[in-house]
Design a protein around this motif. Structure first.
Motif, mmCIF file in Angstrom:
data_model
loop_
_atom_site.group_PDB
_atom_site.id
_atom_site.type_symbol
_atom_site.label_atom_id
_atom_site.label_comp_id
_atom_site.label_asym_id
_atom_site.label_seq_id
_atom_site.Cartn_x
_atom_site.Cartn_y
_atom_site.Cartn_z
ATOM 1 N N LYS A 40 99.548 28.758 16.601
ATOM 2 C CA LYS A 40 100.586 28.455 15.622
ATOM 3 C C LYS A 40 99.882 28.309 14.279
ATOM 4 O O LYS A 40 99.042 27.416 14.102
ATOM 5 N N ASN A 41 100.198 29.214 13.353
ATOM 6 C CA ASN A 41 99.568 29.261 12.033
ATOM 7 C C ASN A 41 98.054 29.447 12.191
ATOM 8 O O ASN A 41 97.616 30.436 12.737
ATOM 9 N N ASP A 42 97.241 28.468 11.752
ATOM 10 C CA ASP A 42 95.785 28.591 11.863
ATOM 11 C C ASP A 42 95.200 27.725 12.979
ATOM 12 O O ASP A 42 94.001 27.497 13.041
ATOM 13 N N ILE A 43 96.043 27.268 13.881
ATOM 14 C CA ILE A 43 95.603 26.402 14.979
ATOM 15 C C ILE A 43 95.688 27.151 16.308
ATOM 16 O O ILE A 43 96.723 27.714 16.650
ATOM 17 N N ILE A 44 94.581 27.120 17.049
ATOM 18 C CA ILE A 44 94.573 27.623 18.424
ATOM 19 C C ILE A 44 94.589 26.393 19.315
ATOM 20 O O ILE A 44 93.675 25.564 19.262
ATOM 21 N N SER A 45 95.626 26.258 20.116
ATOM 22 C CA SER A 45 95.755 25.128 21.036
ATOM 23 C C SER A 45 95.401 25.595 22.441
ATOM 24 O O SER A 45 95.766 26.703 22.846
ATOM 25 N N PHE A 46 94.715 24.738 23.172
ATOM 26 C CA PHE A 46 94.266 25.072 24.520
ATOM 27 C C PHE A 46 94.972 24.185 25.538
ATOM 28 O O PHE A 46 95.122 22.975 25.319
ATOM 29 N N TYR A 47 95.355 24.802 26.643
ATOM 30 C CA TYR A 47 96.095 24.105 27.692
ATOM 31 C C TYR A 47 95.490 24.421 29.048
ATOM 32 O O TYR A 47 95.010 25.530 29.296
ATOM 33 N N PHE A 48 95.547 23.436 29.926
ATOM 34 C CA PHE A 48 95.266 23.628 31.344
ATOM 35 C C PHE A 48 96.614 23.461 32.033
ATOM 36 O O PHE A 48 97.101 22.344 32.189
ATOM 37 N N GLY A 49 97.261 24.586 32.335
ATOM 38 C CA GLY A 49 98.649 24.538 32.792
ATOM 39 C C GLY A 49 99.505 24.087 31.626
ATOM 40 O O GLY A 49 99.448 24.663 30.545
#
Length: 151
Positions: A100-109
């Motif tokens: 989202k925009n300049d943010i990469i978010s990381f998820y485990f599930g």
């Protein structure tokens, strides 16, 4: 009566299917060219407290690395491999990424893990920042990481 039931079912199906496409779009208005991200990277430099250092890879091991993939069988996958000692033991991490925009978010599930803020991204260099409590004073420290394509 059948026509009314079919009409209501059709409206219900159409309204449900349109809701599915709006919820949780995984790549929203990126401020960088996402295709440049999709490769194997090696850590190169770290900046902490205004000082820049070469990333310390384990001697006699391969380079610590991470890969962003987004293809059949690897949809929005992030894989990281870090060599933890001189015997070349490793820790690996496999997550899903979203932008989202300049943010990469990381998820485990569905569980959120962390964010990278993209500072710059070219074909030959990826610079991003993260916050971690490096000095263990309960205050998050800004860390800037630079990566280059894996060599």
């Amino acid at each position: 009566m059948k026509k009314i039931i079919y009409f209501i079912l059709t409206l219900l199906i159409l309204s449900c299917s349109s809701d599915d496409t709006v919820i949780d779009e995984p790549i929203q208005t990126p401020t960088f060219q996402v295709d440049l991200l999709l490769k194997r990277w090696q850590f190169d430099k770290i900046t902490y407290n205004g000082n820049t250092f070469d990333y310390m890879h384990q001697p006699n091991c391969l380079k610590d690395e991470f890969t962003f993939a987004n293809q059949q069988g690897q949809i929005r996958q992030y894989n990281e491999l870090v060599f933890t000692n001189s015997s070349c033991s490793t820790n690996s991490l496999n997550l899903e990424w979203r932008i989202k925009n300049d943010i990469i978010s990381f998820y485990f599930g569905d569980v959120f893990i962390t964010n990278y803020k993209v500072m710059s991204l070219t074909d030959t260099k990826f610079v991003f920042s993260i916050y971690r409590d490096v000095d263990r004073d309960s205050i998050l420290d800004l860390i800037i990481l630079e990566a280059i394509p894996y060599q």
